[in-house]
Design an enzyme around this catalytic site. Sequence first.
Site, PDB file in Angstrom:
ATOM      1  N   ALA A 188       0.877  -1.195   0.000  1.00  0.00           N
ATOM      2  CA  ALA A 188       0.000   0.000   0.000  1.00  0.00           C
ATOM      3  C   ALA A 188       0.903   1.231   0.000  1.00  0.00           C
ATOM      4  CB  ALA A 188      -0.959  -0.012   1.184  1.00  0.00           C
ATOM      5  N   HIS A 235       7.103   5.909   1.511  1.00  0.00           N
ATOM      6  CA  HIS A 235       7.928   4.757   1.126  1.00  0.00           C
ATOM      7  C   HIS A 235       8.905   5.147   0.023  1.00  0.00           C
ATOM      8  CE1 HIS A 235       4.226   2.471   2.592  1.00  0.00           C
ATOM      9  NE2 HIS A 235       5.194   1.982   3.337  1.00  0.00           N
ATOM     10  N   GLN A 284       2.706  -9.652  13.394  1.00  0.00           N
ATOM     11  CA  GLN A 284       2.815  -8.381  14.130  1.00  0.00           C
ATOM     12  C   GLN A 284       1.451  -7.723  14.360  1.00  0.00           C
ATOM     13  OE1 GLN A 284       5.390  -6.626  10.881  1.00  0.00           O
ATOM     14  NE2 GLN A 284       4.295  -4.771  11.422  1.00  0.00           N
ATOM     15  N   GLY A 328      11.266   4.127   8.151  1.00  0.00           N
ATOM     16  CA  GLY A 328      10.809   5.504   8.372  1.00  0.00           C
ATOM     17  C   GLY A 328      10.758   5.858   9.845  1.00  0.00           C
ATOM     18  N   LYS A 379       8.548   7.626  11.137  1.00  0.00           N
ATOM     19  CA  LYS A 379       7.177   7.691  11.650  1.00  0.00           C
ATOM     20  C   LYS A 379       6.980   6.579  12.683  1.00  0.00           C
ATOM     21  CE  LYS A 379       3.180   6.492   9.690  1.00  0.00           C
ATOM     22  NZ  LYS A 379       2.537   5.752  10.787  1.00  0.00           N
ATOM     23  N   ASP A 380       7.572   5.408  12.394  1.00  0.00           N
ATOM     24  CA  ASP A 380       7.567   4.307  13.356  1.00  0.00           C
ATOM     25  C   ASP A 380       8.885   4.385  14.140  1.00  0.00           C
ATOM     26  OD1 ASP A 380       5.086   2.712  12.534  1.00  0.00           O
ATOM     27  OD2 ASP A 380       6.119   2.976  10.644  1.00  0.00           O
ATOM     28  N   GLN A 382       9.764   1.564  16.472  1.00  0.00           N
ATOM     29  CA  GLN A 382      10.161   0.411  15.655  1.00  0.00           C
ATOM     30  C   GLN A 382      11.624   0.546  15.219  1.00  0.00           C
ATOM     31  OE1 GLN A 382       7.733  -1.555  12.440  1.00  0.00           O
ATOM     32  NE2 GLN A 382       8.902  -0.221  11.109  1.00  0.00           N
ATOM     33  N   SER A 394       0.770   7.521   5.826  1.00  0.00           N
ATOM     34  CA  SER A 394       0.630   6.167   6.363  1.00  0.00           C
ATOM     35  C   SER A 394      -0.327   5.389   5.475  1.00  0.00           C
ATOM     36  CB  SER A 394       0.042   6.236   7.784  1.00  0.00           C
ATOM     37  OG  SER A 394      -0.439   4.975   8.175  1.00  0.00           O
TER      38      SER A 394
HETATM   39  O1  PAF Z   1       6.867  -0.618   9.154  1.00  0.00           O
HETATM   40  C1  PAF Z   1       6.349  -1.573   8.525  1.00  0.00           C
HETATM   41  O2  PAF Z   1       5.725  -1.408   7.475  1.00  0.00           O
HETATM   42  C2  PAF Z   1       6.486  -2.981   9.070  1.00  0.00           C
HETATM   43  O3  PAF Z   1       6.440  -2.978  10.465  1.00  0.00           O
HETATM   44  C3  PAF Z   1       7.760  -3.707   8.572  1.00  0.00           C
HETATM   45  C4  PAF Z   1       9.017  -3.028   9.060  1.00  0.00           C
HETATM   46  C5  PAF Z   1       7.747  -3.759   7.047  1.00  0.00           C
HETATM   47  C6  PAF Z   1       7.774  -5.153   9.086  1.00  0.00           C
HETATM   48  O4  PAF Z   1       6.641  -5.845   8.676  1.00  0.00           O
END
Ligand code: PAF
Length: 288
Positions: free
Chosen positions: A34, A39, A63, A149, A151-152, A155, A187
């Site tokens: 998406a 991205h 996840q 990114g 944004k996360d 993560q 997003s």
């Molecule tokens: O940030 C994301 O889109 C996901 O958490 C990732 C890093 C691709 C892992 O599935």
Amino acid sequence: MTLTTVHTVADLRAQVSEWRAAGLKIALVPTMGALHDGHISLTQLARTYADRVIVSVFVNPTQFGPTEDFAAYPRTLPADQKILADARVELCFAPSVEEMYPAGFATRLHIDNLTDMLCGAARPGHFDGMAQIVTKLLLQALPDIALFGEKDYQQLMVIKRFVTDLNIPVEIIGGPIHREADGLAMSSRNRYLSPDERKTATTLSQVLSSIAERASRGDAIEPLLENGRQQIASVGFDPVDYLEIRDAENLELLHGKIDRPARVFVAARLGKARLIDNMAIIPANTAL
Ligand code: PAF
């Protein structure tokens, strides 16, 4: 080069081996598809470091919690392939769930401390699943660098932690948040917003930028956060999972006046979309 799409780890590795033999530097941008301009900004950043760019597209079931949006998550591979081809990405890796988690798969990963708070508290198990798939993708492709990114942001910090802890020989690079003209962080989940919700959603970045500005100037943060929470709730976000200021490196919760690089983090639900965002706070008197 035109875009090639592969669906198996064997084909991914064959292509990477060929590039390695030719002495090329390789970047990986993991995504769940998406695709949007956020991205693409990562693929452009990747291009400044590497000769070949791989984008993985995989909606990772491990996840997502049992009540989350795994089934509804947009799957748009043909449109994603067009976007990647236009962005001159060389390889798209789009495996099936069976390819990534074959029968008998039994390995889990857990990262302490950094995953106890923020989205880790609101989404139990999320970071374990994320770490599991990112570890697999990094070991499958073994790129020189991988980009994620900001944004996360949590993560990104978790990934840097386990890549260091597990000695995975890949450099992890964060890319700045890409925003719509009105400030909303890009997003894939913004697609869930109705036109009215889309307008309301800008409140998140407005609140963050006002808090970040005032905290940078030295205002005590508790009243700013309390005010911010009320503002976010008053336009219809429900629940507001968190609005907090944390140390930019170790994500420790901060109080009072900010005296070191920090970030303000928010997560809140608007209709079907759970939105997250964050912004840097650089205290005016900090020499960076
Ligand atoms: O940030 C994301 O889109 C996901 O958490 C990732 C890093 C691709 C892992 O599935």
